[in-house]
Structure formats: structure tokens, C-alpha cells
Design a protein around this motif. Structure first.
Motif, short mmCIF file in Angstrom:
data_model
loop_
_atom_site.label_atom_id
_atom_site.label_comp_id
_atom_site.label_asym_id
_atom_site.label_seq_id
_atom_site.Cartn_x
_atom_site.Cartn_y
_atom_site.Cartn_z
N LYS A 58 43.76 0.27 -69.63
CA LYS A 58 43.21 -1.08 -69.63
C LYS A 58 41.90 -1.20 -68.84
N VAL A 59 41.43 -0.08 -68.29
CA VAL A 59 40.18 -0.09 -67.53
C VAL A 59 39.30 1.06 -67.99
N THR A 60 38.04 0.76 -68.24
CA THR A 60 37.08 1.80 -68.62
C THR A 60 35.98 1.87 -67.56
N PHE A 61 35.75 3.06 -67.06
CA PHE A 61 34.69 3.30 -66.09
C PHE A 61 33.50 3.91 -66.85
N HIS A 62 32.44 3.14 -66.99
CA HIS A 62 31.31 3.57 -67.81
C HIS A 62 30.25 4.35 -67.05
N GLY A 63 30.27 4.28 -65.72
CA GLY A 63 29.20 4.89 -64.95
C GLY A 63 27.91 4.12 -65.13
N GLU A 64 26.79 4.73 -64.77
CA GLU A 64 25.51 4.06 -64.92
C GLU A 64 25.07 4.09 -66.38
N VAL A 65 24.42 3.02 -66.81
CA VAL A 65 23.92 2.93 -68.18
C VAL A 65 22.46 2.49 -68.15
N SER A 66 21.72 2.89 -69.15
CA SER A 66 20.37 2.37 -69.31
C SER A 66 20.46 1.01 -69.97
N ASP A 67 19.52 0.14 -69.70
CA ASP A 67 19.49 -1.20 -70.29
C ASP A 67 20.81 -1.93 -70.10
N PRO A 68 21.23 -2.17 -68.85
CA PRO A 68 22.54 -2.80 -68.61
C PRO A 68 22.68 -4.19 -69.24
N VAL A 69 21.58 -4.95 -69.32
CA VAL A 69 21.68 -6.29 -69.89
C VAL A 69 22.04 -6.22 -71.38
N VAL A 70 21.48 -5.23 -72.05
CA VAL A 70 21.82 -5.02 -73.46
C VAL A 70 23.27 -4.54 -73.57
N PHE A 71 23.64 -3.63 -72.68
CA PHE A 71 24.99 -3.05 -72.71
C PHE A 71 26.08 -4.10 -72.53
N ILE A 72 25.88 -5.04 -71.61
CA ILE A 72 26.94 -5.99 -71.29
C ILE A 72 27.09 -7.09 -72.34
N GLN A 73 26.23 -7.14 -73.33
CA GLN A 73 26.35 -8.16 -74.36
C GLN A 73 27.65 -8.02 -75.17
N GLN A 74 28.23 -6.82 -75.17
CA GLN A 74 29.44 -6.60 -75.96
C GLN A 74 30.71 -7.07 -75.24
N PHE A 75 30.57 -7.54 -73.97
CA PHE A 75 31.72 -7.99 -73.22
C PHE A 75 31.80 -9.52 -73.20
N ASP A 76 32.82 -10.04 -72.50
CA ASP A 76 33.09 -11.48 -72.59
C ASP A 76 32.92 -12.24 -71.27
N VAL A 77 33.56 -11.77 -70.22
CA VAL A 77 33.60 -12.53 -68.96
C VAL A 77 33.18 -11.63 -67.80
N PHE A 78 32.14 -12.03 -67.08
CA PHE A 78 31.66 -11.32 -65.90
C PHE A 78 32.46 -11.76 -64.69
N VAL A 79 32.95 -10.78 -63.90
CA VAL A 79 33.75 -11.10 -62.71
C VAL A 79 33.14 -10.38 -61.50
N ASN A 80 32.80 -11.16 -60.48
CA ASN A 80 32.20 -10.62 -59.27
C ASN A 80 33.08 -10.94 -58.07
N ALA A 81 33.47 -9.91 -57.30
CA ALA A 81 34.35 -10.11 -56.13
C ALA A 81 33.61 -9.87 -54.82
N SER A 82 32.29 -9.79 -54.85
CA SER A 82 31.50 -9.44 -53.67
C SER A 82 31.77 -10.36 -52.49
N GLU A 83 31.67 -9.80 -51.27
CA GLU A 83 31.87 -10.60 -50.07
C GLU A 83 30.56 -11.18 -49.55
N ALA A 84 29.43 -10.70 -50.02
CA ALA A 84 28.13 -11.23 -49.60
C ALA A 84 27.06 -10.86 -50.61
#
Length: 385
Positions: free
Chosen positions: A263-289
């Protein structure tokens, strides 16, 4: 008008948020007819000492260790400082304003230049709260408090990218504070489409994702914990982690221990990340700062539903119920609950979300809009308003 952009490190040595913003703003200001140059370091002696990137000249003064580390690496910091000052002696007529990216050691170096050659200086602050740039500088042993005090006494103009950072800077003792947010280059969205075989195209599957530096401050462990809680309740979700960093290995170990490898895919670094993430649905950020997360802005540009912890910048990009949700705390349970709301929002009307986010960017975050704000600030600093 001639602007010196000063940053301790720059691409390709580092692809962090401050470096990305330096590049975007420099390009935007160059397009407005300003004379822009970037002064930075390089860690490879045979690396390019001079080149032009996006039409902007870049000068890299060699330092075998990143100059802003200080601590036991202080001799290398002093070495780079001296090289910058010598460079300034020969080139001080080639710039009217010093624009520092981040308020750490580079801000001290910039203030030395400003005092020595009587130039106005502005310092853009890149992080907030306990990780705020000037607090990080002051925390450095021995020299940190001296450098931070020197910067304060120089009385620079401080650029805060969020209201949270503006208050942090005020509390630290700065008087001249102006709010200018981070920018996003709308051309990053491109027209290319990825066809990644790891992404399930079943309409019933919701593809959650996070992309960026995978370091401890990003709380990837909490992010994975919140996904594990979600997976226990929602069988039709998949998480995509994009990027690399020191906590990647531990994230993989945790997912393996939880039996969630499918249920989890680790893609590593990708070129053109903005283009790459278009295929996904919901962005989730857990950062503390954060200062103002570039990953958040990129997901906003991609028109995705946004879920984030209540970090600096989150409320600037996320309008509750319109394009996402902000969790009540930094705990995995609260992130899970906000993500559930995000999933429901995604299922309702993705086109309206895209239109709302596109207008938010057009009004507040494009390179053109931000460059215009910096131009107005430069004119004020040089008395040419």
C-alpha cells in the motif's frame, strides 16, 4: 537597478526551498529588466566557478565545506566570508542592493558586505518558530550570538514569507519587516503526463502522496503512522512517498513492520516533480516546521487537495473546505482525521478545487506577482519610488 542575490549554497549543490526560491525570483526580476547576479559557494573545486542559469549570472566561490555549517567547520565559514569580502572589493560597483536568501550565516556575510560598502540589504527568512533562521544562527556555539547581534545592529529589511515568520522576526528584535510570500513558477506544470505503472488507476483507489526532502523536520515517521491508521479503516488507499533523505530507510522499515508494503510506494527522487504528482489525489504534509513549503505550493499548482499540519504557510495556501484541510495538531491521529476530510473533498468535485487553487496562485503566488513586490521594495530601499 543591480541586485546581488547572496546564498551560501545553490543548485546543483543543493536543491532546497531557499535555493529554488532564489532561482525563481531571480528569473522573474531578470524578466523585468533588472540586472541580477547570484553569489554563492561551490563544494567541488573543479565545479563551475561561473555560469548563467535561466539568464542569470552565477558566481561560485570555492569552499570545500558548506559555509553555513559553522561549529567545527568554522574555519571554512571564515574562509568563504573572506572570499566574499575580497570579491566585494573588486565588484561593489556592480550591485546596488544585497538580497540574502535565509537569515543564517549568509545573513551575517551579507551584513558585513552591506556595512563595508554602504549598501542597503534585505534578508529573506526561510523558516519559522523554533527553527527560525536567526534563532538557528544564534544557537551556534561561541560565534552564533555575536553574529546574530551583528545582524540585528545592522538593521536590515527583513522579508517574512508568512505572518508567523513576521511575528517571529518582531519578537527577535527586528524593526523593518515586510511580508512577501514564496513564489511558484506556473510553467512547472508543463504538458507532459507520467504513466507510472505503480499508480493504481482504479477510480475507487485514492492515491495519497508527499514529495520533498525526507529529513527529520518533515516528520515522515508521523506521516507513515498516520497512513497506517488510515489504512486500518480505509482499504482502498495507497500512499506515494517521493524524494530522498536521511529518514527514508526508517520509513521503509516501519512500513514493512506494519505489513503495508503493498500500500506504499517509495519513488525516490524524480525529475519534474510537479508533473509527476499530477497523477495523485491528496497531498499530505506532517512537517513540524516550515517557512512556506515549496512542496505545498507545488501541490497547490497541481490542483490537488491539500492536507497539512498547522505549520507556517499552511493557512496561506489552504482554504478550509475549498482546497483542503489543516490538522488540529501535529499528532498522527489528527493528521489522519484531516486526511479523511481531504479524501471526501476530493471525491466531491476535483474541477472546482483546481479552479479555486489556480485563482489563488494567480492572485498571490506567481513569479510575476512576487517579482513585482520585490521590485517595489528595491525602489523603496534605494529611494527611487
Amino acid at each position: 537597478m543591480k541586485i546581488l542575490m547572496l546564498t551560501c549554497q545553490y543548485m546543483p549543490d543543493v536543491f532546497g526551498g531557499a535555493e529554488k526560491q532564489c532561482g525563481r525570483v531571480s528569473k522573474g526580476l531578470k524578466n523585468k529588466g533588472l540586472d541580477i547576479q547570484i553569489l554563492t559557494s561551490r563544494q567541488q573545486y573543479k565545479g563551475k566557478a561561473k555560469e548563467v542559469m535561466n539568464g542569470v549570472p552565477v558566481t561560485r566561490l570555492y569552499s570545500p565545506i558548506a559555509p553555513d555549517l559553522l561549529g567545527r567547520w568554522l574555519p571554512f565559514s571564515v574562509y568563504w566570508l573572506l572570499r566574499v569580502l575580497v570579491w566585494g572589493m573588486f565588484n561593489h560597483k556592480q550591485f546596488d542592493i544585497i538580497h540574502c536568501h535565509q537569515g543564517k550565516f549568509g545573513a551575517f556575510v551579507g551584513c558585513c558586505l552591506a556595512r563595508l560598502f554602504k549598501k542597503p540589504i534585505l534578508i529573506k527568512v526561510g523558516n519559522s518558530n523554533q527553527f527560525m533562521d536567526f534563532k538557528a544562527l544564534k544557537a551556534k556555539k561561541f560565534v552564533g550570538p555575536i553574529m546574530a547581534n551583528f545582524v540585528l545592529k545592522t538593521n536590515p529589511t527583513v522579508v517574512a514569507i508568512t505572518d508567523v515568520i513576521a511575528q517571529n522576526c518582531k519578537d527577535f528584535g527586528f524593526n523593518n519587516i515586510i511580508n512577501i510570500p514564496n513564489s511558484i513558477d506556473t510553467n512547472l506544470i508543463g504538458t507532459q503526463q507520467y504513466a507510472d505503472q505503480s499508480v493504481q488507476k482504479d477510480n475507487d483507489v485514492i492515491n495519497l502522496f508527499y514529495h520533498g526532502r525526507l529529513e527529520s523536520i518533515k516528520k515522515v515517521d508521523v506521516l507513515m503512522e498516520s497512513f497506517a491508521l488510515l489504512a486500518a479503516e480505509y482499504p482502498n488507499i495507497h500512499f506515494h512517498l517521493i524524494g530522498s533523505g536521511s529518514v527514508l530507510a526508517s520509513a521503509k522499515d516501519y512500513i514493512k513492520q506494519q505489513g503495508l508494503e503493498s500500500k506504499v510506494t517509495f519513488h525516490g527522487e524524480v525529475s519534474d516533480p510537479v508533473v509527476f504528482i499530477q497523477q495523485f489525489d491528496v497531498f499530505v504534509n506532517a512537517s513540524e516546521a516550515e517557512g512556506f513549503s515549496n512542496s505545498l505550493l507545488e501541490a497547490l499548482l497541481a490542483g490537488k487537495v491539500l492536507v497539512s499540519t498547522p505549520v507556517s504557510g499552511a493557512s496561506d495556501a489552504i482554504c478550509l473546505g475549498k482546497n483542503g484541510y489543516i490538522s488540529d495538531s501535529f499528532k498522527a491521529e489528527d493528521i489522519k482525521n484531516s486526511t479523511i476530510k481531504g479524501i471526501q473533498l476530493h471525491k466531491q468535485d476535483t474541477e472546482s478545487i483546481k479552479q479555486f487553487s489556480a485563482q489563488l496562485i494567480a492572485d498571490n503566488f506567481t513569479v510575476e506577482v512576487i517579482a513585482e513586490q520585490y521590485l517595489a521594495l528595491y525602489k523603496k530601499l534605494t529611494g527611487t519610488v
